[in-house]
Each structure stands twice: as structure tokens, then as C-alpha cells.
Scaffold this motif. Structure first.
Motif, short mmCIF file in Angstrom:
data_model
loop_
_atom_site.label_atom_id
_atom_site.label_comp_id
_atom_site.label_asym_id
_atom_site.label_seq_id
_atom_site.Cartn_x
_atom_site.Cartn_y
_atom_site.Cartn_z
N PHE A 24 11.74 -39.69 1.45
CA PHE A 24 12.71 -40.14 0.46
C PHE A 24 12.07 -40.42 -0.90
O PHE A 24 12.74 -40.29 -1.93
CB PHE A 24 13.55 -41.30 0.99
N VAL A 25 10.79 -40.76 -0.93
CA VAL A 25 10.08 -40.81 -2.22
C VAL A 25 10.05 -39.40 -2.82
O VAL A 25 10.28 -39.21 -4.02
CB VAL A 25 8.65 -41.38 -2.06
N GLY A 26 9.81 -38.41 -1.96
CA GLY A 26 9.86 -37.02 -2.41
C GLY A 26 11.22 -36.64 -2.94
O GLY A 26 11.34 -35.95 -3.96
N VAL A 27 12.28 -37.08 -2.27
CA VAL A 27 13.65 -36.78 -2.73
C VAL A 27 13.89 -37.41 -4.11
O VAL A 27 14.44 -36.76 -5.00
CB VAL A 27 14.71 -37.27 -1.71
N VAL A 28 13.47 -38.65 -4.29
CA VAL A 28 13.64 -39.32 -5.59
C VAL A 28 12.88 -38.53 -6.66
O VAL A 28 13.41 -38.28 -7.76
CB VAL A 28 13.17 -40.79 -5.53
N LEU A 29 11.67 -38.12 -6.36
CA LEU A 29 10.90 -37.32 -7.32
C LEU A 29 11.55 -35.96 -7.57
O LEU A 29 11.51 -35.45 -8.69
CB LEU A 29 9.46 -37.14 -6.82
#
Length: 188
Positions: free
Chosen positions: A151-156
């Protein structure tokens, strides 16, 4: 043919392996895909660094490098959308792929007009690429578990898609006077 060009070709060869691994829905395969994607990122940096440092730039390398980048990014984004068919993955992926197609077509058109420099890669494009690549790497790495790293990847990825849109607007704004020459220009 020189080492930087061979590294770019190697990056192209990694694409079917990264994409193919994403078809397998078993733990570990996504991590291997992430590692191969990371290797592709490293070769992207290394081929450019070596080409400049050793003065081994070539027209073929200058053509092939962005093609390899766009192919791996678009291929992996399609697979991420396939694996996670949610709007928060599909919408940023569609924005990024759409921007890549639009800006590539714009660069080709401007080159035909003899004004390719108008839409040369700028610092915003480099930031966009860095955020985008990190986002994709994190999403691939945690694709099976879909935990915090994913989900950090999704935000990025969402941030990257916003930068992507902004950079496309800037490119279009720079090219607009040349694109509308003789057609009654519209201010953007």
C-alpha cells in the motif's frame, strides 16, 4: 555495440520473465519478479551512467533505452492491474500508460517538425520515473501479501500518476504553439 547498449538489451530480455512471473499466483514468484525488476532498474541507471562516463552514447542506445523503460513499466502495470483489479491500481496505471503514449507521440511529432528539443526529458520527468519505479518495485515485492509495503507502493503510484499528468501538461503546453501554428492558436 557497446556495454551500455548490451545492458539495455539485457533489460529488454528481462521483461518477459518479470511479466511471466506475475502470472503465477504463489508466494515467492512476486518477489522474484520484484528482484528482476530491481535488476532492470539498476541496469537502466548503469547503462546511462556508463554511456556518459565512457562517452559511448549512440543513436541506437538513445532510441532503445526509453523503449525498454516504457515496455517494462507498461507491461508490469498491465500485470499489476490484472492481479489487483481495483480502481486504485487501474486508474493510476491507465494514467501512466496513457501519458507515455501521448508524450511519445508528441515527441515523434515534434521531431518531424524539427523541434524535438521542445519536449526533451526534464527534471520533473526524472522525478516521475524515480517515484514510479519505486512504487512498482514495492507493489511487486509485496503483491502476494498486500500488506503495508504494497500500500505504500500504491500511494507512491498515485503520486506518480499525478506527477505524470502534470509533466504531460507541461510538455503539451511547451509544444502547443508549434502544434497549432497556422490554425488560430488557443491559449493553454
Amino acid at each position: 555495440m557497446n556495454l551500455p547498449t548490451w545492458l539495455t538489451l539485457f533489460r529488454l530480455l528481462l521483461i518477459p520473465f518479470v511479466v511471466g512471473l506475475l502470472f503465477v499466483r504463489m508466494p515467492g514468484f512476486n518477489s522474484v519478479a520484484a528482484v528482476l525488476f530491481g535488476i532492470a532498474l539498476a541496469t537502466d541507471w548503469l547503462d546511462g551512467h556508463l554511456a556518459r562516463r565512457w562517452n559511448q552514447t549512440s543513436d541506437f542506445g538513445a532510441f532503445l533505452d526509453p523503449v525498454a523503460d516504457k515496455l517494462i513499466v507498461c507491461g508490469v502495470l498491465v500485470m499489476l492491474t490484472y492481479r489487483v483489479p481495483e480502481f486504485f491500481v487501474a486508474l493510476p496505471a491507465a494514467i501512466i500508460v496513457g501519458r507515455e503514449l501521448t508524450v511519445s507521440a508528441l515527441r515523434e511529432w515534434m521531431a518531424e517538425l524539427g523541434e524535438r528539443g521542445i519536449v526533451a526529458v526534464g527534471s520533473l520527468g526524472k522525478y516521475k520515473t524515480a517515484v514510479q519505479m519505486l512504487a512498482i518495485f514495492l507493489m511487486l515485492f509485496d503483491l502476494f501479501e498486500r500488506g503495508t509495503i504494497f500500500f505504500v507502493g500504491v500511494v507512491l503510484l498515485v503520486i506518480s500518476s499525478a506527477i505524470t499528468l502534470w509533466s504531460m501538461v507541461l510538455y503539451l503546453k511547451q509544444a502547443w504553439p508549434r502544434l497549432t501554428r497556422g490554425q488560430g492558436s488557443i491559449d493553454v
